[in-house]
Design a protein around this motif. Structure first.
Motif, PDB file in Angstrom:
ATOM      1  N   ASN A 123       6.634   5.164  -0.517  1.00 29.22           N
ATOM      2  CA  ASN A 123       7.598   4.722   0.013  1.00 29.22           C
ATOM      3  C   ASN A 123       6.620   3.793   1.391  1.00 29.22           C
ATOM      4  O   ASN A 123       6.651   2.708   1.557  1.00 29.22           O
ATOM      5  CB  ASN A 123       8.694   5.541   1.671  1.00 29.22           C
ATOM      6  CG  ASN A 123       8.001   6.311   1.978  1.00 29.22           C
ATOM      7  OD1 ASN A 123       6.167   6.037   2.063  1.00 29.22           O
ATOM      8  ND2 ASN A 123       7.931   6.626   3.009  1.00 29.22           N
ATOM      9  N   ASP A 124       4.545   3.670   0.916  1.00 30.79           N
ATOM     10  CA  ASP A 124       4.070   3.633   2.178  1.00 30.79           C
ATOM     11  C   ASP A 124       3.634   2.490   0.892  1.00 30.79           C
ATOM     12  O   ASP A 124       2.685   3.509   0.614  1.00 30.79           O
ATOM     13  CB  ASP A 124       3.314   4.164   2.629  1.00 30.79           C
ATOM     14  CG  ASP A 124       2.054   3.489   3.064  1.00 30.79           C
ATOM     15  OD1 ASP A 124       1.454   2.210   3.471  1.00 30.79           O
ATOM     16  OD2 ASP A 124       1.237   4.624   3.305  1.00 30.79           O
ATOM     17  N   LYS A 125       3.742   1.232   0.173  1.00 31.27           N
ATOM     18  CA  LYS A 125       3.399   0.426  -0.166  1.00 31.27           C
ATOM     19  C   LYS A 125       2.213  -0.054  -0.151  1.00 31.27           C
ATOM     20  O   LYS A 125       0.892  -0.356  -0.417  1.00 31.27           O
ATOM     21  CB  LYS A 125       4.330  -0.126  -1.003  1.00 31.27           C
ATOM     22  CG  LYS A 125       5.698  -0.011  -0.758  1.00 31.27           C
ATOM     23  CD  LYS A 125       6.762  -1.268  -1.000  1.00 31.27           C
ATOM     24  CE  LYS A 125       7.836  -0.569  -0.845  1.00 31.27           C
ATOM     25  NZ  LYS A 125       9.463  -1.477  -0.716  1.00 31.27           N
ATOM     26  N   SER A 126       1.327   0.034   1.474  1.00 30.20           N
ATOM     27  CA  SER A 126       0.069  -0.754   1.934  1.00 30.20           C
ATOM     28  C   SER A 126      -0.998   0.844   0.997  1.00 30.20           C
ATOM     29  O   SER A 126      -2.101   0.358   0.457  1.00 30.20           O
ATOM     30  CB  SER A 126      -0.436  -0.684   3.161  1.00 30.20           C
ATOM     31  OG  SER A 126       0.033   1.140   3.372  1.00 30.20           O
ATOM     32  N   LEU A 127      -0.189   2.115   0.406  1.00 23.31           N
ATOM     33  CA  LEU A 127      -0.673   3.392  -0.182  1.00 23.31           C
ATOM     34  C   LEU A 127      -2.303   3.684   1.384  1.00 23.31           C
ATOM     35  O   LEU A 127      -2.970   4.591   0.621  1.00 23.31           O
ATOM     36  CB  LEU A 127      -1.751   2.892  -0.824  1.00 23.31           C
ATOM     37  CG  LEU A 127      -0.745   1.977  -2.446  1.00 23.31           C
ATOM     38  CD1 LEU A 127      -1.797   1.413  -3.701  1.00 23.31           C
ATOM     39  CD2 LEU A 127      -0.065   2.965  -2.523  1.00 23.31           C
ATOM     40  N   MET A 128      -2.108   3.626   2.354  1.00 27.48           N
ATOM     41  CA  MET A 128      -3.115   3.783   3.403  1.00 27.48           C
ATOM     42  C   MET A 128      -3.150   4.121   4.343  1.00 27.48           C
ATOM     43  O   MET A 128      -3.561   4.487   5.195  1.00 27.48           O
ATOM     44  CB  MET A 128      -4.034   2.067   3.710  1.00 27.48           C
ATOM     45  CG  MET A 128      -4.236   1.809   2.590  1.00 27.48           C
ATOM     46  SD  MET A 128      -5.627   0.162   3.102  1.00 27.48           S
ATOM     47  CE  MET A 128      -4.216  -1.587   3.704  1.00 27.48           C
ATOM     48  N   ARG A 129      -1.291   4.246   5.576  1.00 28.16           N
ATOM     49  CA  ARG A 129      -0.782   5.126   6.767  1.00 28.16           C
ATOM     50  C   ARG A 129      -1.558   6.536   6.560  1.00 28.16           C
ATOM     51  O   ARG A 129      -2.587   6.645   7.746  1.00 28.16           O
ATOM     52  CB  ARG A 129       0.415   5.085   6.765  1.00 28.16           C
ATOM     53  CG  ARG A 129       1.038   3.151   6.981  1.00 28.16           C
ATOM     54  CD  ARG A 129       2.158   3.652   7.296  1.00 28.16           C
ATOM     55  NE  ARG A 129       3.433   2.379   7.161  1.00 28.16           N
ATOM     56  CZ  ARG A 129       2.837   1.253   6.169  1.00 28.16           C
ATOM     57  NH1 ARG A 129       2.754   0.587   5.205  1.00 28.16           N
ATOM     58  NH2 ARG A 129       3.218  -0.257   7.418  1.00 28.16           N
ATOM     59  N   PRO A 416      11.673   4.831   4.018  1.00 24.25           N
ATOM     60  CA  PRO A 416      12.382   4.184   5.101  1.00 24.25           C
ATOM     61  C   PRO A 416      12.414   2.592   5.811  1.00 24.25           C
ATOM     62  O   PRO A 416      11.883   2.659   6.497  1.00 24.25           O
ATOM     63  CB  PRO A 416      12.311   4.803   6.856  1.00 24.25           C
ATOM     64  CG  PRO A 416      11.443   5.724   6.453  1.00 24.25           C
ATOM     65  CD  PRO A 416      11.097   5.087   4.742  1.00 24.25           C
ATOM     66  N   ASN A 417      11.690   2.366   4.778  1.00 22.45           N
ATOM     67  CA  ASN A 417      10.786   0.586   5.278  1.00 22.45           C
ATOM     68  C   ASN A 417      11.526  -0.648   5.650  1.00 22.45           C
ATOM     69  O   ASN A 417      12.626  -1.123   5.629  1.00 22.45           O
ATOM     70  CB  ASN A 417      10.950  -0.291   3.877  1.00 22.45           C
ATOM     71  CG  ASN A 417       9.660   0.211   2.751  1.00 22.45           C
ATOM     72  OD1 ASN A 417      10.181   0.111   1.162  1.00 22.45           O
ATOM     73  ND2 ASN A 417       9.199   1.751   2.855  1.00 22.45           N
ATOM     74  N   SER A 418      10.865  -0.394   6.803  1.00 24.76           N
ATOM     75  CA  SER A 418      11.631  -1.877   7.762  1.00 24.76           C
ATOM     76  C   SER A 418      10.944  -2.866   7.215  1.00 24.76           C
ATOM     77  O   SER A 418      11.131  -5.015   7.720  1.00 24.76           O
ATOM     78  CB  SER A 418      10.918  -1.368   8.857  1.00 24.76           C
ATOM     79  OG  SER A 418       9.230  -1.660   9.296  1.00 24.76           O
ATOM     80  N   PHE A 419       9.812  -3.144   6.422  1.00 18.14           N
ATOM     81  CA  PHE A 419       9.286  -4.475   5.721  1.00 18.14           C
ATOM     82  C   PHE A 419       9.548  -4.360   4.138  1.00 18.14           C
ATOM     83  O   PHE A 419       8.983  -3.418   4.331  1.00 18.14           O
ATOM     84  CB  PHE A 419       7.582  -5.479   6.343  1.00 18.14           C
ATOM     85  CG  PHE A 419       7.406  -5.416   6.086  1.00 18.14           C
ATOM     86  CD1 PHE A 419       7.735  -6.684   6.255  1.00 18.14           C
ATOM     87  CD2 PHE A 419       6.274  -5.939   5.199  1.00 18.14           C
ATOM     88  CE1 PHE A 419       6.478  -8.317   5.190  1.00 18.14           C
ATOM     89  CE2 PHE A 419       5.693  -6.726   4.495  1.00 18.14           C
ATOM     90  CZ  PHE A 419       6.064  -7.825   4.847  1.00 18.14           C
ATOM     91  N   ILE A 420       9.860  -5.151   3.185  1.00 20.75           N
ATOM     92  CA  ILE A 420       9.625  -5.153   2.689  1.00 20.75           C
ATOM     93  C   ILE A 420       8.640  -6.561   1.735  1.00 20.75           C
ATOM     94  O   ILE A 420       8.930  -7.845   1.151  1.00 20.75           O
ATOM     95  CB  ILE A 420      10.843  -5.099   1.539  1.00 20.75           C
ATOM     96  CG1 ILE A 420      11.741  -3.973   2.215  1.00 20.75           C
ATOM     97  CG2 ILE A 420      10.323  -5.232  -0.563  1.00 20.75           C
ATOM     98  CD1 ILE A 420      13.808  -4.366   2.027  1.00 20.75           C
TER      99      ILE A 420
END
Length: 544
Positions: A123-129, A416-420
């Motif tokens: 779900n974290d598509k930056s792969l970095m959080r 729960p993406n707030s940004f896509i």
């Protein structure tokens, strides 16, 4: 020989059609796991083999290279709670000898241990959080789990970019508290060390190991559960469990009886290492961690001759942080993560009352302000934060293409993406923008914690509305501090219609003011508190 290798490669790729778009090489370490046809479960662990390849000569790693980091037996199972919902699974790894006993090994430059985790950014598509948060925490805390990016192949199938990281456990190189033996059942040796957490009811048994007798906040029906992580259930004695339960109960009673700003040395200084609690607060705030303070919240108690105080940390689990969540105001760069109870007080797991009391104490406030300002001038400056994010992005810029071919979630909503974002770079840019705006908001608002450094009541400094959710027909209680001649409360329905005329609020410090609501249907309502000439506080109320 060359023909044999070519033939082998062709057969290998043909038999493994889902091998990550013909994945063979990576700039990241490669982890290959084979379960021998067994299915991985939540628990118990199954026996499997693992090979890790990480060349040291600067050349790309290849799946055909000899494993030079690890080559042996492991126990493997699913890990996590909500993260198990995803098709891309997270894993707990236990390095083992052939007889299933633990085997401590150093992996990818991290200190040797037997217990590790493989977490799966999806779900974290930056792969970095998670990696970013643990890096920032490691800069300011005694220890935070170290992380290494890798690409994973499971039973011949490429499964994407993962993060190998240290699990939280007692160890000289991890949570460095005294070792507690089963024979340590009295006197000084009984006092530590203990590693605990606050989490959902999963733990030592139904309801965790035990529950607090104190509600998380006034009016809450939620329960705070404590888990004793170390010693493990199979290793602890009744005397040890009784000791730490009683110690924590005595601490809670002291905190419940104590009133902030009552003069003298704050009572909590006898009980906690305040600096560790402040560091814990700041890492959860800079990341606006929706799960912060209330889930996966670890703390420890060392042996009394080493340090008798409760130390907060290490931190864990930031996959619902840095603006990713579309609920409980996690998407906003403004607002405090510590005020979760004011926003989502009806959640089953809320923040325990310790934090609200600490954050009202002027001594704790002053220390928090000083720590934040020091960090912003040094290791958490804008330049350093940008450099960190850019460096992490550089590490995975090549592998992210393969990951999103395997898991085509870009441009799609994944809870729960707030940004896509439509691309990985857009996801990275969103993370950077969120972090930039978040620290700017904190720069403006952290100093307001130190109330003595500001004119009296420059704002409506404290507000809490409860119960929330609100049972139909029950009066709403508004608790606030206000020194304005003009302060009003208004309530609006979801269509913007005002359902309560502006009601004047009295002056005072931590006033509790009851508001009798008209007959309201169930649903979401929005309140607005106007103070002074143009200052506004807004929030949401759910009527059941």
């Amino acid at each position: 020989m060359k023909k044999v290798l070519t033939c082998f490669l062709f057969i290998f790729l043909f038999l493994n059609k889902n091998f990550g778009q013909n994945f063979t090489t990576s700039n990241l370490p490669i982890v290959l796991i084979e379960t021998g046809g067994q299915t991985i479960w939540d628990e118990p662990k199954i026996m499997a083999t693992m090979r890790i390849i990480a060349r040291t000569d600067g050349q790309p790693n290849s799946i055909f290279d000899a494993p030079n980091v690890y080559n042996g037996q492991i126990g493997i199972e699913y890990r996590g709670q909500s993260s198990q919902w995803y098709d891309k699974k997270p894993y707990t790894i236990e390095l083992r000898n052939a007889d299933t006993t633990d085997r401590a090994v150093s992996l990818l430059g991290m200190p040797e241990e037997s217990d590790w985790a493989l977490i799966q950014p999806l779900n974290d598509k930056s792969l970095m959080r998670d990696v970013l948060a643990h890096h920032l925490a490691g800069e300011i805390m005694d220890w935070a789990p170290r992380t290494r990016y890798c690409e994973v192949v499971l039973n011949g199938n490429y499964v994407g970019v993962y993060v190998l990281l240290e699990k939280i456990k007692r160890d000289a190189n991890r949570v460095n508290i005294a070792k507690l033996e089963e024979k340590d059942t009295a006197d000084l040796k009984l006092t530590g060390g203990y590693l605990l957490s606050m989490d959902k009811w999963f733990g030592g048994g139904p309801g965790g190991d035990w529950a607090s007798i104190y509600p998380p906040f006034q009016g809450s029906t939620a329960t705070t559960f404590f888990q004793l992580i170390y010693p493990k259930p199979e290793d602890r004695t009744p005397q040890q469990l009784s000791y730490i339960k009683n110690h924590l109960h005595d601490f809670e009673k002291a905190m419940a009886d104590w009133q902030p700003n009552n003069g003298g040395t704050p009572i909590y200084e006898d009980w906690i290492d305040a600096s560790s609690w402040i560091n814990f607060l700041l890492i959860n705030e800079i990341s606006k961690n929706t799960d912060g303070y209330r889930l996966s919240s670890y703390f420890s108690k060392d042996r009394d001759d080493r340090d008798p105080r409760l130390k907060m940390g290490p931190v864990w689990d930031f996959n619902i942080a840095f603006g990713i969540g579309d609920y409980c105001e996690g998407q906003f760069t403004s607002g405090w993560a510590k005020d979760f109870n004011d926003v989502c007080g009806g959640d089953s797991w809320v923040i325990h009352f310790w934090w609200e009391k600490l954050c009202r104490d002027t001594v704790f406030q002053k220390k928090t302000v000083a720590r934040w300002q020091s960090l912003r001038q040094t290791i958490w400056s804008n330049d350093r934060l940008n450099f960190t994010v850019d460096s992490l992005a550089g590490v995975i810029s090549e592998a992210q293409f393969r990951n999103f071919q395997r898991w085509p979630v870009l441009g799609q909503y994944v809870w729960p993406n707030s940004f896509i974002g439509q691309t990985w770079q857009q996801e990275v840019d969103y993370l950077k923008t969120f972090l930039k705006n978040r620290v700017a908001w904190m720069d403006a608002n952290v100093p307001k914690l130190d109330l003595t450094a500001l004119p009296a009541f420059p704002d409506l400094l404290y507000t809490r509305v409860f119960p929330n959710p609100l049972p139909a027909g029950q009066a709403l209680v508004l608790e606030f501090s206000n020194d304005f001649d003009v302060a009003t409360f208004s309530l609006f329905d979801s269509a913007g219609r005002q359902v309560i005329k502006s009601e004047k609020l009295p002056k005072g410090n931590r006033v509790q003011h009851k508001i009798q609501l008209p007959s309201l249907g169930s649903g979401v309502y929005f309140y607005k508190i106007n103070v002074g000439n143009d200052q506004v506080k807004e929030g949401k109320i759910v009527v059941q």
